[in-house]
Design an enzyme around this catalytic site. Structure first.
Site, PDB file in Angstrom:
ATOM      1  N   LYS A 244      73.627  20.470  32.411  1.00  0.00           N
ATOM      2  CA  LYS A 244      73.388  21.658  33.241  1.00  0.00           C
ATOM      3  C   LYS A 244      72.085  22.350  32.846  1.00  0.00           C
ATOM      4  CE  LYS A 244      75.699  25.711  35.100  1.00  0.00           C
ATOM      5  NZ  LYS A 244      75.166  25.381  36.435  1.00  0.00           N
TER       6      LYS A 244
ATOM      7  N   HIS B 131      80.415  24.060  30.338  1.00  0.00           N
ATOM      8  CA  HIS B 131      79.940  23.036  31.273  1.00  0.00           C
ATOM      9  C   HIS B 131      79.454  21.792  30.544  1.00  0.00           C
ATOM     10  CE1 HIS B 131      79.902  26.329  34.230  1.00  0.00           C
ATOM     11  NE2 HIS B 131      79.890  25.386  35.152  1.00  0.00           N
TER      12      HIS B 131
HETATM   13  N1  LIG Z   1      78.176  25.932  43.951  1.00  0.00           N
HETATM   14  C1  LIG Z   1      78.979  25.049  43.337  1.00  0.00           C
HETATM   15  O1  LIG Z   1      80.207  25.010  43.544  1.00  0.00           O
HETATM   16  C2  LIG Z   1      78.362  24.067  42.404  1.00  0.00           C
HETATM   17  C3  LIG Z   1      77.037  24.161  42.141  1.00  0.00           C
HETATM   18  N2  LIG Z   1      76.437  23.263  41.313  1.00  0.00           N
HETATM   19  C4  LIG Z   1      74.992  23.411  41.208  1.00  0.00           C
HETATM   20  O2  LIG Z   1      74.418  22.416  42.050  1.00  0.00           O
HETATM   21  C5  LIG Z   1      73.167  21.996  41.520  1.00  0.00           C
HETATM   22  C6  LIG Z   1      73.187  20.480  41.356  1.00  0.00           C
HETATM   23  O3  LIG Z   1      74.145  20.135  40.383  1.00  0.00           O
HETATM   24  P1  LIG Z   1      74.402  18.603  39.990  1.00  0.00           P
HETATM   25  O4  LIG Z   1      74.701  17.823  41.201  1.00  0.00           O
HETATM   26  O5  LIG Z   1      75.360  18.616  38.867  1.00  0.00           O
HETATM   27  O6  LIG Z   1      72.956  18.210  39.413  1.00  0.00           O
HETATM   28  P2  LIG Z   1      72.273  16.785  39.358  1.00  0.00           P
HETATM   29  O7  LIG Z   1      71.187  16.876  38.334  1.00  0.00           O
HETATM   30  O8  LIG Z   1      73.284  15.716  39.233  1.00  0.00           O
HETATM   31  O9  LIG Z   1      71.608  16.652  40.805  1.00  0.00           O
HETATM   32  C7  LIG Z   1      70.482  17.364  41.202  1.00  0.00           C
HETATM   33  C8  LIG Z   1      69.754  16.529  42.207  1.00  0.00           C
HETATM   34  O10 LIG Z   1      68.617  17.258  42.666  1.00  0.00           O
HETATM   35  C9  LIG Z   1      67.539  16.347  42.753  1.00  0.00           C
HETATM   36  N3  LIG Z   1      66.269  17.054  42.663  1.00  0.00           N
HETATM   37  C10 LIG Z   1      65.684  17.584  41.569  1.00  0.00           C
HETATM   38  N4  LIG Z   1      64.487  18.114  41.893  1.00  0.00           N
HETATM   39  C11 LIG Z   1      64.329  17.896  43.217  1.00  0.00           C
HETATM   40  C12 LIG Z   1      63.286  18.164  44.125  1.00  0.00           C
HETATM   41  N5  LIG Z   1      62.153  18.761  43.727  1.00  0.00           N
HETATM   42  N6  LIG Z   1      63.458  17.812  45.418  1.00  0.00           N
HETATM   43  C13 LIG Z   1      64.577  17.205  45.824  1.00  0.00           C
HETATM   44  N7  LIG Z   1      65.605  16.879  44.989  1.00  0.00           N
HETATM   45  C14 LIG Z   1      65.475  17.234  43.710  1.00  0.00           C
HETATM   46  C15 LIG Z   1      67.734  15.403  41.587  1.00  0.00           C
HETATM   47  O11 LIG Z   1      67.028  14.210  41.788  1.00  0.00           O
HETATM   48  P3  LIG Z   1      66.445  13.384  40.535  1.00  0.00           P
HETATM   49  O12 LIG Z   1      67.586  13.203  39.587  1.00  0.00           O
HETATM   50  O13 LIG Z   1      65.968  12.126  41.164  1.00  0.00           O
HETATM   51  O14 LIG Z   1      65.332  14.230  39.948  1.00  0.00           O
HETATM   52  C16 LIG Z   1      69.240  15.204  41.610  1.00  0.00           C
HETATM   53  O15 LIG Z   1      69.612  14.163  42.459  1.00  0.00           O
HETATM   54  C17 LIG Z   1      73.002  22.771  40.202  1.00  0.00           C
HETATM   55  O16 LIG Z   1      72.226  23.918  40.441  1.00  0.00           O
HETATM   56  C18 LIG Z   1      74.426  23.192  39.842  1.00  0.00           C
HETATM   57  O17 LIG Z   1      74.464  24.350  39.058  1.00  0.00           O
HETATM   58  C19 LIG Z   1      77.128  22.262  40.723  1.00  0.00           C
HETATM   59  C20 LIG Z   1      78.461  22.140  40.926  1.00  0.00           C
HETATM   60  C21 LIG Z   1      79.203  23.043  41.773  1.00  0.00           C
HETATM   61  O1  LIG Z   2      76.240  22.835  37.164  1.00  0.00           O
HETATM   62  C1  LIG Z   2      77.470  22.753  37.403  1.00  0.00           C
HETATM   63  O2  LIG Z   2      78.124  21.746  37.117  1.00  0.00           O
HETATM   64  C2  LIG Z   2      78.135  23.874  38.050  1.00  0.00           C
HETATM   65  N1  LIG Z   2      77.418  24.864  38.484  1.00  0.00           N
HETATM   66  C3  LIG Z   2      77.885  26.025  39.146  1.00  0.00           C
HETATM   67  C4  LIG Z   2      77.598  27.250  38.312  1.00  0.00           C
HETATM   68  O3  LIG Z   2      76.498  27.349  37.738  1.00  0.00           O
HETATM   69  O4  LIG Z   2      78.449  28.125  38.233  1.00  0.00           O
HETATM   70  C5  LIG Z   2      79.303  25.901  39.614  1.00  0.00           C
HETATM   71  C6  LIG Z   2      80.199  25.148  38.691  1.00  0.00           C
HETATM   72  O5  LIG Z   2      80.456  25.948  37.594  1.00  0.00           O
HETATM   73  C7  LIG Z   2      79.591  23.816  38.287  1.00  0.00           C
END
Ligand SMILES: NC(=O)C1=CN([C@@H]2O[C@H](COP(=O)(O)OP(=O)(O)OC[C@H]3O[C@@H](n4cnc5c(N)ncnc54)[C@H](OP(=O)(O)O)[C@@H]3O)[C@@H](O)[C@H]2O)C=CC1
Ligand SMILES: O=C(O)C1=N[C@H](C(=O)O)C[C@H](O)C1
Length: 267
Positions: free
Chosen positions: A160, A156
């Site tokens: 992350k 990744h």
């Molecule tokens: N299920 C799936 O298919 C996928 C899952 N994911 C998961 O999704 C999650 C987000 O990933 P990603 O978008 O890359 O991460 P990012 O860091 O880009 O985004 C996370 C967001 O959450 C916000 N955030 C953090 N703390 C808080 C809080 N206390 N209250 C509200 N908002 C908050 C952050 O705001 P700020 O930056 O302002 O702190 C940021 O905008 C991760 O857990 C990742 O593993 C990711 C890709 C695919």
């Molecule tokens: O943080 C990410 O980017 C992703 N998170 C998910 C995971 O923890 O498996 C899904 C995907 O791999 C992207």
């Protein structure tokens, strides 16, 4: 005509959150009513997303949001601790959570499942929304019956927070259902640098790679006498996850329990 689904998105400025805002705004029967943007300083969503057409409210706190807004579904794309609290709060307010956030503990998943059942509300926690990733997990589960020696390598981007990835954990859990449980590698093997053999899950190993330039990738390597089998999936952008988010939102309205993994709702 399908009923309008009123949606709140937590984490709208994140990598996934931005794609989810786009998805909801582009989907005819989805309505974005609010976002939870915890560091917001009074900006409107239109200031964050200049193209947005809707009158979307911006909240910094989820309690405040659900006390003021009528919502059907919460899409959570935040961090492990926040995602857990948001999911619990949504269920307590009668809102169905679609959770992409990864890094929940087994205890948290159990508690959320009990709460969803008590409230008779749908809740989807999907470690990976990409259809290709679901197939990779299912193919790996099938292969494990014949190849009990397996190592999972997930790769990744370096922003992350959780390791191993939610997808790697889910893959290991699914493989475990079909794999003859045993400790892999030589019984006398010794790490000269700690962590060299990766994390140990029921005797199989999980390796987490973090590098700039990567998005989300995983390969599952099986080995047997004279042969190996590699099952690999790559997500090159976050749009790859959005069809899974869409089907989850559409499905969750007819669920009354917690579903962990998109494989349970794809037909
Ligand atoms: N299920 C799936 O298919 C996928 C899952 N994911 C998961 O999704 C999650 C987000 O990933 P990603 O978008 O890359 O991460 P990012 O860091 O880009 O985004 C996370 C967001 O959450 C916000 N955030 C953090 N703390 C808080 C809080 N206390 N209250 C509200 N908002 C908050 C952050 O705001 P700020 O930056 O302002 O702190 C940021 O905008 C991760 O857990 C990742 O593993 C990711 C890709 C695919
Ligand atoms: O943080 C990410 O980017 C992703 N998170 C998910 C995971 O923890 O498996 C899904 C995907 O791999 C992207």
């Amino acid at each position: 005509m399908t009923d309008l689904i009123k949606i709140v998105i937590a984490g709208p400025r994140g990598r996934m959150g931005q794609e989810a805002v786009k998805l909801v705004e582009e989907t005819e029967n989805f309505q974005l009513v609010a976002v939870i943007d915890h560091k917001n300083n009074g900006r409107k969503l239109a200031d964050i997303f200049p193209t947005t057409q809707s009158q979307v409210k911006v909240y910094t706190d989820i309690e405040d949001c659900f006390q003021n807004e009528q919502a059907d579904v919460l899409i959570d794309l935040t961090t492990p601790e926040t995602g857990y609290l948001h999911t619990k709060t949504a269920l307590l307010h009668g809102v169905r959570p679609v959770v992409g956030t990864t890094g929940f503990t087994q205890d948290e998943l159990t508690e959320l499942k009990n709460l969803a059942e008590e409230k008779e509300l749908g809740c989807i926690i999907a470690p990976n929304f990409a259809i290709g990733a679901i197939l990779m997990m299912k193919f790996s589960q099938m292969a494990a019956k014949y190849f009990p020696d397996v190592e999972i390598m997930e790769m990744h981007h370096d922003q992350k927070l959780d390791a191993p990835s939610g997808t790697a954990v889910k893959t290991a859990e699914m493989i475990k259902e079909n794999r003859l449980s045993h400790q892999q590698g030589h019984e006398d093997e010794k790490e000269t640098i700690g962590g060299a053999r990766g994390a140990d899950y029921d005797g199989m190993r999980i390796h987490s790679v973090r590098l700039p330039g990567l998005v989300a990738h995983q390969q599952v390597l099986f080995g047997a006498e004279g042969q190996t089998l590699t099952i690999r999936h790559d997500s090159y952008n976050r749009a790859s996850f959005m069809s899974g988010v869409k089907v989850s939102v559409e499905t969750i309205m007819s669920l009354d329990t917690l579903v962990y993994g998109l494989e349970h709702i794809l037909v």
